[in-house]
Write a protein that holds these residues in place. Structure first.
Motif, PDB file in Angstrom:
ATOM      1  N   ILE A 131       0.959  17.297 -11.677  1.00 15.96           N
ATOM      2  CA  ILE A 131       0.928  18.680 -11.175  1.00 15.96           C
ATOM      3  C   ILE A 131       2.081  19.480 -11.772  1.00 15.96           C
ATOM      4  O   ILE A 131       1.919  20.649 -12.142  1.00 15.96           O
ATOM      5  N   LYS A 132       3.244  18.837 -11.878  1.00 11.56           N
ATOM      6  CA  LYS A 132       4.410  19.506 -12.469  1.00 11.56           C
ATOM      7  C   LYS A 132       4.115  19.876 -13.919  1.00 11.56           C
ATOM      8  O   LYS A 132       4.443  20.983 -14.371  1.00 11.56           O
ATOM      9  N   ALA A 133       3.495  18.942 -14.674  1.00 10.40           N
ATOM     10  CA  ALA A 133       3.137  19.223 -16.062  1.00 10.40           C
ATOM     11  C   ALA A 133       2.112  20.359 -16.132  1.00 10.40           C
ATOM     12  O   ALA A 133       2.214  21.255 -16.987  1.00 10.40           O
TER      13      ALA A 133
ATOM     14  N   GLU B   5       0.824  -1.205   0.000  1.00  4.60           N
ATOM     15  CA  GLU B   5       0.000   0.000   0.000  1.00  4.60           C
ATOM     16  C   GLU B   5       0.858   1.255   0.000  1.00  4.60           C
ATOM     17  O   GLU B   5       0.570   2.235  -0.699  1.00  4.60           O
ATOM     18  N   ARG B   6       1.924   1.218   0.785  1.00  2.00           N
ATOM     19  CA  ARG B   6       2.826   2.374   0.835  1.00  2.00           C
ATOM     20  C   ARG B   6       3.481   2.589  -0.517  1.00  2.00           C
ATOM     21  O   ARG B   6       3.615   3.718  -0.980  1.00  2.00           O
ATOM     22  N   GLU B   7       3.919   1.495  -1.157  1.00  2.00           N
ATOM     23  CA  GLU B   7       4.531   1.600  -2.474  1.00  2.00           C
ATOM     24  C   GLU B   7       3.527   2.175  -3.478  1.00  2.00           C
ATOM     25  O   GLU B   7       3.873   3.046  -4.291  1.00  2.00           O
ATOM     26  N   LYS B   8       2.259   1.705  -3.401  1.00  2.80           N
ATOM     27  CA  LYS B   8       1.220   2.209  -4.299  1.00  2.80           C
ATOM     28  C   LYS B   8       0.951   3.691  -4.023  1.00  2.80           C
ATOM     29  O   LYS B   8       0.807   4.494  -4.950  1.00  2.80           O
TER      30      LYS B   8
ATOM     31  N   ASP C  18       1.455   6.598  -6.624  1.00 10.50           N
ATOM     32  CA  ASP C  18       0.371   7.518  -6.945  1.00 10.50           C
ATOM     33  C   ASP C  18       0.789   8.964  -6.673  1.00 10.50           C
ATOM     34  O   ASP C  18       0.485   9.875  -7.461  1.00 10.50           O
ATOM     35  N   SER C  19       1.489   9.172  -5.575  1.00 13.10           N
ATOM     36  CA  SER C  19       1.956  10.520  -5.239  1.00 13.10           C
ATOM     37  C   SER C  19       2.947  11.025  -6.275  1.00 13.10           C
ATOM     38  O   SER C  19       2.903  12.193  -6.678  1.00 13.10           O
ATOM     39  N   LEU C  20       3.842  10.141  -6.710  1.00 13.38           N
ATOM     40  CA  LEU C  20       4.816  10.533  -7.745  1.00 13.38           C
ATOM     41  C   LEU C  20       4.092  10.862  -9.054  1.00 13.38           C
ATOM     42  O   LEU C  20       4.430  11.856  -9.726  1.00 13.38           O
TER      43      LEU C  20
END
Length: 164
Positions: A54-56, A39-42, A46-48
């Motif tokens: 958001i960066k785009a 879950e943390r990896e997911k 997802d955050s990345l």
């Protein structure tokens, strides 16, 4: 030296305790740990992905912002140019109006001067005429104070009138 070389019984009981703890952890703790890590990896993935999105979007917004700034600068330059043009036109119109007013005032002043000049000349002629008549009257009174001189002068004038 006993601390450095443990006995066979201690090794067996330690191994047995380790295996029991290992199997209990494998049965109950590891699935929870593995699912938590998954879950943390997911969540991190997802955050990345969200951060990249958001960066785009930020890059796109920055380019739109720069385009708006460029457009605003162009509009500002256009407005300044129009304002300068309008002010130059207003100044030129004001100068033209002032010149027209000056010419009108000058023409009116020249007309007024001419009228005053003519009035003064007319008055001067009238005064000179009156003065001549007064002088002639005084001269004639002195010359013709005698009755005989008056008759001779009248006769002379009638002779001159008849000749003309």
């Amino acid at each position: 030296m006993q601390l450095l070389t443990p006995g066979l019984g201690l090794i067996v009981w330690t191994l047995l305790a380790f295996l029991v703890v290992f199997f209990v952890l494998k049965k109950f703790a590891w699935p929870a740990i593995i699912s938590g890590l998954g879950e943390r990896e997911k969540t991190i993935a997802d955050s990345l992905a969200s951060a990249e999105k958001i960066k785009a979007e930020m890059a796109q917004m920055k380019s739109e912002h720069e385009a708006l700034l460029a457009q605003a600068r162009e509009e500002r330059a256009s407005l300044i140019k129009d304002a300068r043009h309008a002010s130059d036109k207003m100044i030129a119109d004001a100068k033209e109006k002032a010149k027209t007013e000056y010419d009108k005032i000058l023409a009116d002043a020249q007309t007024a001067i001419e009228l005053q000049k003519n009035a003064v000349l007319t008055e001067l002629k009238n005064n000179v005429g009156k003065l001549v008549i007064e002088v002639a009257e005084k001269v004639l009174r002195k010359e013709l104070s005698d009755k005989q001189k008056q008759e001779n002068y009248i006769k002379q004038l009638t002779d001159e009138v008849k000749l003309n």
